[in-house]
Design a protein around this motif. Sequence first.
Motif, PDB file in Angstrom:
ATOM      1  N   HIS A 258     -29.476  16.123  -4.477  1.00  0.00           N
ATOM      2  CA  HIS A 258     -30.793  16.356  -3.744  1.00  0.00           C
ATOM      3  C   HIS A 258     -32.084  15.707  -4.506  1.00  0.00           C
ATOM      4  CE1 HIS A 258     -29.284  19.125  -0.525  1.00  0.00           C
ATOM      5  NE2 HIS A 258     -28.487  19.560  -1.914  1.00  0.00           N
ATOM      6  N   GLY A 259     -33.123  15.239  -3.791  1.00  0.00           N
ATOM      7  CA  GLY A 259     -34.423  15.096  -4.309  1.00  0.00           C
ATOM      8  C   GLY A 259     -35.243  16.668  -3.956  1.00  0.00           C
ATOM      9  N   LEU A 260     -35.999  16.894  -4.745  1.00  0.00           N
ATOM     10  CA  LEU A 260     -36.675  17.984  -4.583  1.00  0.00           C
ATOM     11  C   LEU A 260     -38.438  17.839  -5.272  1.00  0.00           C
ATOM     12  CD1 LEU A 260     -36.830  20.961  -3.649  1.00  0.00           C
ATOM     13  CD2 LEU A 260     -36.164  21.495  -6.108  1.00  0.00           C
ATOM     14  N   ALA A 261     -39.262  18.226  -4.221  1.00  0.00           N
ATOM     15  CA  ALA A 261     -40.652  18.129  -4.794  1.00  0.00           C
ATOM     16  C   ALA A 261     -41.415  19.385  -4.166  1.00  0.00           C
ATOM     17  CB  ALA A 261     -41.366  16.811  -4.372  1.00  0.00           C
ATOM     18  N   ASP A 268     -52.189  24.481   4.224  1.00  0.00           N
ATOM     19  CA  ASP A 268     -52.445  25.891   4.244  1.00  0.00           C
ATOM     20  C   ASP A 268     -52.779  26.589   3.059  1.00  0.00           C
ATOM     21  OD1 ASP A 268     -49.945  25.971   3.293  1.00  0.00           O
ATOM     22  OD2 ASP A 268     -49.086  27.331   4.829  1.00  0.00           O
ATOM     23  N   GLY A 269     -52.978  25.508   1.774  1.00  0.00           N
ATOM     24  CA  GLY A 269     -52.955  26.253   0.665  1.00  0.00           C
ATOM     25  C   GLY A 269     -52.020  26.687  -0.171  1.00  0.00           C
ATOM     26  N   ARG A 270     -50.896  26.417   0.482  1.00  0.00           N
ATOM     27  CA  ARG A 270     -49.493  26.913  -0.189  1.00  0.00           C
ATOM     28  C   ARG A 270     -48.726  25.769  -0.313  1.00  0.00           C
ATOM     29  NH1 ARG A 270     -49.617  31.554   3.828  1.00  0.00           N
ATOM     30  NH2 ARG A 270     -50.017  33.437   2.610  1.00  0.00           N
ATOM     31  N   GLY A 271     -47.862  25.466  -1.542  1.00  0.00           N
ATOM     32  CA  GLY A 271     -47.196  24.361  -1.577  1.00  0.00           C
ATOM     33  C   GLY A 271     -45.913  24.542  -0.554  1.00  0.00           C
ATOM     34  N   ASP A 272     -45.432  23.716  -0.330  1.00  0.00           N
ATOM     35  CA  ASP A 272     -44.039  23.429   0.647  1.00  0.00           C
ATOM     36  C   ASP A 272     -42.952  22.668  -0.250  1.00  0.00           C
ATOM     37  OD1 ASP A 272     -45.636  24.763   2.747  1.00  0.00           O
ATOM     38  OD2 ASP A 272     -46.467  22.460   2.929  1.00  0.00           O
ATOM     39  N   ALA A 273     -41.906  23.293   0.054  1.00  0.00           N
ATOM     40  CA  ALA A 273     -40.579  22.543  -0.703  1.00  0.00           C
ATOM     41  C   ALA A 273     -39.947  21.458   0.360  1.00  0.00           C
ATOM     42  CB  ALA A 273     -39.551  23.831  -0.821  1.00  0.00           C
ATOM     43  N   ILE A 274     -40.081  20.439  -0.462  1.00  0.00           N
ATOM     44  CA  ILE A 274     -39.315  19.029   0.066  1.00  0.00           C
ATOM     45  C   ILE A 274     -38.183  18.534  -0.447  1.00  0.00           C
ATOM     46  CG2 ILE A 274     -40.172  16.637   0.686  1.00  0.00           C
ATOM     47  CD1 ILE A 274     -43.004  17.473  -0.263  1.00  0.00           C
ATOM     48  N   ILE A 275     -37.359  18.806   0.083  1.00  0.00           N
ATOM     49  CA  ILE A 275     -35.875  18.684  -0.145  1.00  0.00           C
ATOM     50  C   ILE A 275     -35.226  17.229   0.444  1.00  0.00           C
ATOM     51  CG2 ILE A 275     -33.744  19.771  -0.162  1.00  0.00           C
ATOM     52  CD1 ILE A 275     -35.250  22.413   0.728  1.00  0.00           C
ATOM     53  N   GLY A 276     -34.812  16.309  -0.341  1.00  0.00           N
ATOM     54  CA  GLY A 276     -34.279  15.062   0.117  1.00  0.00           C
ATOM     55  C   GLY A 276     -32.702  15.558   0.326  1.00  0.00           C
ATOM     56  N   ARG A 277     -32.030  15.070   1.500  1.00  0.00           N
ATOM     57  CA  ARG A 277     -30.482  15.473   1.488  1.00  0.00           C
ATOM     58  C   ARG A 277     -29.929  14.078   1.726  1.00  0.00           C
ATOM     59  NH1 ARG A 277     -30.487  20.576   5.806  1.00  0.00           N
ATOM     60  NH2 ARG A 277     -31.611  18.626   6.929  1.00  0.00           N
ATOM     61  N   PRO A 278     -29.781  13.227   0.565  1.00  0.00           N
ATOM     62  CA  PRO A 278     -29.195  11.856   0.980  1.00  0.00           C
ATOM     63  C   PRO A 278     -27.913  11.744   1.624  1.00  0.00           C
ATOM     64  CG  PRO A 278     -29.218  12.482  -1.269  1.00  0.00           C
ATOM     65  CD  PRO A 278     -30.053  13.612  -0.799  1.00  0.00           C
ATOM     66  N   GLY A 289     -28.616  10.124   5.673  1.00  0.00           N
ATOM     67  CA  GLY A 289     -29.648  11.143   4.752  1.00  0.00           C
ATOM     68  C   GLY A 289     -30.524  11.809   5.700  1.00  0.00           C
ATOM     69  N   THR A 290     -31.193  12.708   5.411  1.00  0.00           N
ATOM     70  CA  THR A 290     -32.521  13.286   5.851  1.00  0.00           C
ATOM     71  C   THR A 290     -33.454  13.993   4.960  1.00  0.00           C
ATOM     72  OG1 THR A 290     -31.376  15.694   6.157  1.00  0.00           O
ATOM     73  CG2 THR A 290     -30.999  14.200   7.989  1.00  0.00           C
ATOM     74  N   VAL A 291     -34.599  14.563   5.310  1.00  0.00           N
ATOM     75  CA  VAL A 291     -35.415  15.336   4.272  1.00  0.00           C
ATOM     76  C   VAL A 291     -35.900  16.478   5.023  1.00  0.00           C
ATOM     77  CG1 VAL A 291     -37.908  15.453   3.343  1.00  0.00           C
ATOM     78  CG2 VAL A 291     -36.323  13.217   3.009  1.00  0.00           C
ATOM     79  N   LEU A 292     -35.722  17.702   4.438  1.00  0.00           N
ATOM     80  CA  LEU A 292     -36.043  19.107   4.902  1.00  0.00           C
ATOM     81  C   LEU A 292     -37.166  19.454   4.326  1.00  0.00           C
ATOM     82  CD1 LEU A 292     -35.322  21.715   6.435  1.00  0.00           C
ATOM     83  CD2 LEU A 292     -33.674  22.121   4.415  1.00  0.00           C
ATOM     84  N   ILE A 293     -38.238  20.021   5.077  1.00  0.00           N
ATOM     85  CA  ILE A 293     -39.282  20.698   4.592  1.00  0.00           C
ATOM     86  C   ILE A 293     -39.302  22.177   5.041  1.00  0.00           C
ATOM     87  CG2 ILE A 293     -41.810  20.726   4.714  1.00  0.00           C
ATOM     88  CD1 ILE A 293     -41.971  17.854   5.436  1.00  0.00           C
ATOM     89  N   ALA A 303     -39.164  31.722   6.526  1.00  0.00           N
ATOM     90  CA  ALA A 303     -37.803  31.434   7.418  1.00  0.00           C
ATOM     91  C   ALA A 303     -37.925  31.154   8.725  1.00  0.00           C
ATOM     92  CB  ALA A 303     -37.426  33.151   7.321  1.00  0.00           C
ATOM     93  N   ALA A 304     -39.033  31.130   9.360  1.00  0.00           N
ATOM     94  CA  ALA A 304     -39.294  30.610  10.783  1.00  0.00           C
ATOM     95  C   ALA A 304     -39.777  29.418  10.880  1.00  0.00           C
ATOM     96  CB  ALA A 304     -39.973  31.738  11.501  1.00  0.00           C
ATOM     97  N   ARG A 305     -40.043  28.644   9.897  1.00  0.00           N
ATOM     98  CA  ARG A 305     -40.781  27.280   9.834  1.00  0.00           C
ATOM     99  C   ARG A 305     -40.159  26.208   9.072  1.00  0.00           C
ATOM    100  NH1 ARG A 305     -46.090  26.990   8.060  1.00  0.00           N
ATOM    101  NH2 ARG A 305     -46.136  24.856   9.313  1.00  0.00           N
ATOM    102  N   SER A 306     -39.590  25.316   9.688  1.00  0.00           N
ATOM    103  CA  SER A 306     -38.947  24.163   8.776  1.00  0.00           C
ATOM    104  C   SER A 306     -39.101  22.945   9.491  1.00  0.00           C
ATOM    105  CB  SER A 306     -37.357  24.431   8.518  1.00  0.00           C
ATOM    106  OG  SER A 306     -36.901  24.492   9.535  1.00  0.00           O
ATOM    107  N   LEU A 307     -38.768  21.729   9.085  1.00  0.00           N
ATOM    108  CA  LEU A 307     -38.859  20.388   9.727  1.00  0.00           C
ATOM    109  C   LEU A 307     -38.010  19.674   8.887  1.00  0.00           C
ATOM    110  CD1 LEU A 307     -40.418  18.602  11.535  1.00  0.00           C
ATOM    111  CD2 LEU A 307     -42.085  17.982   9.574  1.00  0.00           C
ATOM    112  N   VAL A 308     -37.092  18.816   9.825  1.00  0.00           N
ATOM    113  CA  VAL A 308     -36.053  17.696   9.521  1.00  0.00           C
ATOM    114  C   VAL A 308     -36.600  16.539   9.770  1.00  0.00           C
ATOM    115  CG1 VAL A 308     -33.846  16.921   9.516  1.00  0.00           C
ATOM    116  CG2 VAL A 308     -34.286  19.423   9.609  1.00  0.00           C
TER     117      VAL A 308
END
Length: 343
Positions: A258-261, A268-278, A289-293, A303-308
């Motif tokens: 994976h990639g991860l950043a 919103d003032g909080r960092g979000d996890a950006i996950i590359g899924r090649p 490949g996709t990228v999951l936030i 747990a209720a919010r994510s974006l692909v």
Amino acid sequence: MACLVIPLLVLCSGADAQVGRHAPRSAALAYDLNGDGRRDLVATAPFSSSDAVGQAGRVMLYPGSSAGTPSGRGVGLVQDAGARCLCSAVSADFDGDGHADLAVGETWKPVGGQHRAEEVRVLFGGPGGLTGASRSLTLPVTERESGDRFGAILSAGDVDGDGRSELMVTATDRRSVYLYSVTAGRDVVLDDRLDSSSRYPIATAIGDVTGDGRPELLVLWAGDLYMNTPSTLRVYRTRGRRITGLLADTDVGRAQWHGLAVGDVDGDGRGDAIIGRPYGGAGAEADAGTVLIRYGSAAGLDAARSLVLRDPGARSGDRFGASVAAADKQPSDMTPWKDLGAA
């Protein structure tokens, strides 16, 4: 304004939260490795070779310029005939002197009689750039084994807010992650570690996903390094330079590497996890490949919010998301090499 940078996509939002909103920051400009006030490009050549030394990994520096493009020919920073793979590098101010340093993972290097025991070398910077002074990190003698892949993955961030960045190092095949700090006197200290009996660390990051001003440690753990197995993202709470507990443990799908950043992509003032899924996708889009936030929250991850994210023109084997990064730029700024100009 944090922007997610991946092929064919720029996603922007509010203020960057990568190191914590209230944490003191070093005056150093990361990746300014020649002291001219501009970020430079660092490139690893893991399997480089030459007539003089044979196969030897190499790290190259391409200086930034006021035009925003790398100037001149690359300068060799490291070439080690004993290390067949200089696979990773990260820049930060590790000793708190206000100048950028560089850590390099030297895998496949014999250490203490162990073949491929590996080491990490920290190259220290000064007013004129890298000084030639360095420190080497290796696993304790009692733990050192051939093929640990110590230094395969490196991350940096100021975990305790003292102006000196800590260094997170994986020993991938050992299933361990180590957290190091460097004193003002440039002594290297092992502060804490994470171990797993069944999973391998395949990506790491340091960032404030809770918004409390103290960065957390993020580690992606996979069940296997070479098979498409389930992977989990774990977020660890810290206090000082100690790991004090597990905040979040969430499935991120079946994938190998994976990639991860970390970056605040929703403002919103909080960092979000950006996950590359090649290796994501199926059927005609297998390994497209996709990228999951996964969005940050006070509990670690929401747990209720994510974006692909997907590449609209994706084809099987594209491996979109193999590398991801968060940058504080507007879409109009996202021209090639733009961030290599003056900060």
